[in-house]
Design a protein around this motif. Structure first.
Motif, PDB file in Angstrom:
ATOM      1  N   ARG A  28       0.807  -1.228   0.000  1.00  0.00           N
ATOM      2  CA  ARG A  28       0.000   0.000   0.000  1.00  0.00           C
ATOM      3  C   ARG A  28       0.835   1.271   0.000  1.00  0.00           C
ATOM      4  N   ALA A  29       2.044   1.187  -0.495  1.00  0.00           N
ATOM      5  CA  ALA A  29       2.796   2.411  -0.769  1.00  0.00           C
ATOM      6  C   ALA A  29       2.425   2.890  -2.173  1.00  0.00           C
ATOM      7  N   ALA A  30       2.427   4.196  -2.382  1.00  0.00           N
ATOM      8  CA  ALA A  30       2.196   4.744  -3.713  1.00  0.00           C
ATOM      9  C   ALA A  30       3.546   4.842  -4.418  1.00  0.00           C
ATOM     10  N   VAL A  31       3.651   4.263  -5.604  1.00  0.00           N
ATOM     11  CA  VAL A  31       4.923   4.207  -6.334  1.00  0.00           C
ATOM     12  C   VAL A  31       4.851   5.087  -7.570  1.00  0.00           C
ATOM     13  N   HIS A  32       5.892   5.898  -7.749  1.00  0.00           N
ATOM     14  CA  HIS A  32       5.981   6.781  -8.911  1.00  0.00           C
ATOM     15  C   HIS A  32       7.328   6.566  -9.589  1.00  0.00           C
ATOM     16  N   ARG A  33       7.358   6.731 -10.905  1.00  0.00           N
ATOM     17  CA  ARG A  33       8.610   6.602 -11.648  1.00  0.00           C
ATOM     18  C   ARG A  33       8.879   7.895 -12.403  1.00  0.00           C
ATOM     19  N   THR A  34      10.150   8.285 -12.401  1.00  0.00           N
ATOM     20  CA  THR A  34      10.533   9.500 -13.107  1.00  0.00           C
ATOM     21  C   THR A  34      12.022   9.444 -13.397  1.00  0.00           C
ATOM     22  N   ASP A  35      12.565  10.526 -13.966  1.00  0.00           N
ATOM     23  CA  ASP A  35      14.006  10.635 -14.150  1.00  0.00           C
ATOM     24  C   ASP A  35      14.511  11.840 -13.369  1.00  0.00           C
ATOM     25  N   THR A  36      15.814  12.031 -13.363  1.00  0.00           N
ATOM     26  CA  THR A  36      16.377  13.087 -12.518  1.00  0.00           C
ATOM     27  C   THR A  36      15.895  14.474 -12.920  1.00  0.00           C
ATOM     28  N   ALA A  37      15.684  14.695 -14.213  1.00  0.00           N
ATOM     29  CA  ALA A  37      15.267  16.020 -14.674  1.00  0.00           C
ATOM     30  C   ALA A  37      13.851  16.359 -14.203  1.00  0.00           C
ATOM     31  N   ALA A  38      12.977  15.357 -14.165  1.00  0.00           N
ATOM     32  CA  ALA A  38      11.578  15.597 -13.811  1.00  0.00           C
ATOM     33  C   ALA A  38      11.288  15.402 -12.324  1.00  0.00           C
ATOM     34  N   LEU A  39      12.309  15.001 -11.551  1.00  0.00           N
ATOM     35  CA  LEU A  39      12.087  14.718 -10.139  1.00  0.00           C
ATOM     36  C   LEU A  39      11.554  15.919  -9.357  1.00  0.00           C
ATOM     37  N   PRO A  40      12.134  17.127  -9.473  1.00  0.00           N
ATOM     38  CA  PRO A  40      11.612  18.255  -8.686  1.00  0.00           C
ATOM     39  C   PRO A  40      10.144  18.540  -8.970  1.00  0.00           C
ATOM     40  N   ALA A  41       9.743  18.459 -10.241  1.00  0.00           N
ATOM     41  CA  ALA A  41       8.346  18.730 -10.582  1.00  0.00           C
ATOM     42  C   ALA A  41       7.426  17.681  -9.960  1.00  0.00           C
ATOM     43  N   LEU A  42       7.853  16.421  -9.958  1.00  0.00           N
ATOM     44  CA  LEU A  42       7.025  15.366  -9.381  1.00  0.00           C
ATOM     45  C   LEU A  42       6.889  15.547  -7.873  1.00  0.00           C
ATOM     46  N   ILE A  43       7.979  15.852  -7.191  1.00  0.00           N
ATOM     47  CA  ILE A  43       7.894  16.080  -5.749  1.00  0.00           C
ATOM     48  C   ILE A  43       6.966  17.254  -5.453  1.00  0.00           C
ATOM     49  N   GLY A  44       7.102  18.329  -6.240  1.00  0.00           N
ATOM     50  CA  GLY A  44       6.215  19.471  -6.057  1.00  0.00           C
ATOM     51  C   GLY A  44       4.755  19.103  -6.253  1.00  0.00           C
ATOM     52  N   GLU A  45       4.485  18.262  -7.254  1.00  0.00           N
ATOM     53  CA  GLU A  45       3.115  17.833  -7.518  1.00  0.00           C
ATOM     54  C   GLU A  45       2.562  16.983  -6.372  1.00  0.00           C
ATOM     55  N   LEU A  46       3.370  16.072  -5.855  1.00  0.00           N
ATOM     56  CA  LEU A  46       2.910  15.204  -4.774  1.00  0.00           C
ATOM     57  C   LEU A  46       2.610  16.006  -3.510  1.00  0.00           C
ATOM     58  N   LEU A  47       3.469  16.971  -3.198  1.00  0.00           N
ATOM     59  CA  LEU A  47       3.245  17.796  -2.012  1.00  0.00           C
ATOM     60  C   LEU A  47       2.016  18.683  -2.188  1.00  0.00           C
ATOM     61  N   SER A  48       1.833  19.212  -3.405  1.00  0.00           N
ATOM     62  CA  SER A  48       0.667  20.055  -3.678  1.00  0.00           C
ATOM     63  C   SER A  48      -0.616  19.241  -3.594  1.00  0.00           C
ATOM     64  N   ARG A  49      -0.591  18.023  -4.151  1.00  0.00           N
ATOM     65  CA  ARG A  49      -1.764  17.151  -4.125  1.00  0.00           C
ATOM     66  C   ARG A  49      -2.141  16.796  -2.687  1.00  0.00           C
ATOM     67  N   ARG A  50      -1.130  16.687  -1.854  1.00  0.00           N
ATOM     68  CA  ARG A  50      -1.353  16.357  -0.443  1.00  0.00           C
ATOM     69  C   ARG A  50      -1.851  17.561   0.349  1.00  0.00           C
ATOM     70  N   GLY A  51      -1.693  18.755  -0.215  1.00  0.00           N
ATOM     71  CA  GLY A  51      -2.048  19.971   0.505  1.00  0.00           C
ATOM     72  C   GLY A  51      -1.005  20.374   1.522  1.00  0.00           C
ATOM     73  N   THR A  52       0.241  20.016   1.260  1.00  0.00           N
ATOM     74  CA  THR A  52       1.327  20.277   2.201  1.00  0.00           C
ATOM     75  C   THR A  52       1.630  21.764   2.294  1.00  0.00           C
ATOM     76  N   ARG A  53       1.607  22.279   3.502  1.00  0.00           N
ATOM     77  CA  ARG A  53       1.995  23.667   3.743  1.00  0.00           C
ATOM     78  C   ARG A  53       3.389  23.762   4.340  1.00  0.00           C
TER      79      ARG A  53
END
Length: 224
Positions: free
Chosen positions: A62-87
Motif C-alpha cells: 500500500r505504498a504509492a509508487v511513482h517513476r521518473t528521471d532526474t530532470a523531472a524529479l523536482p516537478a514530481l515532488i512538487g506535484e505530490l506535495l501540492s496534491r497532499r495539501g502540504t503547507r
C-alpha cells in the motif's frame, strides 16, 4: 521451582536445558562455523525486472509508487506535495536543494532541537534512502545524508522517499546486508505504518506515516 516463578517460563527453560545437555560447558557458539548456504537471490532477473518487482511489492504494501528521471524529479515532488495539501515540509540535512525547487511549501530544516510534537505538526517529509530491496518491497534508511533522524520519518503523516534505481536497488536481503553498516540506526520500511487488531481490522499511522510515497528515479545516480 521457587515461589512466584512463572511455570510457563520454567517449562521453556527446562526444554532449553535438556536440549543443551550434551553440549560441553566450555563450548561457545563461535566454536562452530554455521553454514551460510542459503539462496542469496530467489530466481534470475534483469535489472528492469528487479525494479518492477520492487514496485510491485511496494504497491502490495500500500505504498504509492511513482517513476521518473532526474530532470523531472523536482516537478514530481512538487506535484505530490501540492496534491497532499502540504503547507510545511521538513527537510533532512544533505537533501539536494533541487529536489524541492518546484514546491511552494514552507521548508523546515531538521535539527536535534525539533521535538516529536513539532514534527507532528508538519504535513510532510521528503528523504532519500540507503537502498531498497526488491524481493521484500522494503526501503532502508540509515540516517545518512538526505535521510535524517529516525524520528523524522516516523512522526509526520506523509513520507516521500526517493530511490535511485541505478545504485540503490538490490534484489535481496542478503545483498542489502552486505552494503549496510550494522552500527548505523537502520530503519526498514515496508509500506506505510499499519497494525491490525484481533479481528484483523487494519489501522494505518499508528507508529509511522499513514501515507508512504516512493519515487523510483532513473538516470545519473550522482545527479539530484
Amino acid at each position: 521451582m521457587s515461589a512466584g516463578t512463572d511455570p510457563s517460563r520454567e517449562r521453556v527453560l527446562g526444554r532449553v536445558r535438556r536440549a543443551l545437555a550434551d553440549v560441553p560447558r566450555h563450548e561457545r557458539p563461535r566454536d562452530h562455523r554455521v553454514p551460510r548456504d542459503y539462496l542469496r537471490v530467489h530466481g534470475s532477473r534483469t535489472p528492469a525486472e528487479t525494479v518492477g518487482l520492487l514496485a510491485g511489492n511496494l504497491t502490495d504494501y500500500r505504498a504509492a509508487v511513482h517513476r521518473t528521471d532526474t530532470a523531472a524529479l523536482p516537478a514530481l515532488i512538487g506535484e505530490l506535495l501540492s496534491r497532499r495539501g502540504t503547507r510545511r515540509v521538513v527537510v533532512p540535512s544533505g537533501l539536494p536543494e533541487e529536489w524541492l525547487a518546484a514546491t511552494r511549501a514552507e521548508r523546515l530544516a531538521d535539527s536535534p532541537s525539533l521535538t516529536a510534537r513539532e514534527l507532528d505538526a508538519v504535513d510532510s517529509v521528503v528523504t532519500g534512502c540507503a537502498l531498497a530491496i526488491a524481493e521484500t518491497g522494503t526501503v532502508v534508511l540509515d540516517a545518512g545524508p538526505g535521510q535524517g533522524r529516525r524520528l523524522l520519518t516516523l512522526v509526520p503523516d506523509h513520507h516521500v522517499c526517493v530511490v535511485r534505481i541505478a545504485d540503490q536497488v538490490v534484489d535481496s536481503v542478503p545483498q542489502a546486508l552486505e552494503r549496510l553498516t550494522p552500527t548505523r540506526p537502520l530503519t526498514w520500511i515496508s509500506g506505510p505504518s499499519a497494525t491490525s487488531d484481533i479481528e484483523l481490522d487494519r489501522v494505518e499511522g499508528v507508529h509511522g506515516p499513514r501515507t508512504l510515497e516512493v519515487i523510483l528515479v532513473a538516470g545519473d545516480p550522482a545527479a539530484p
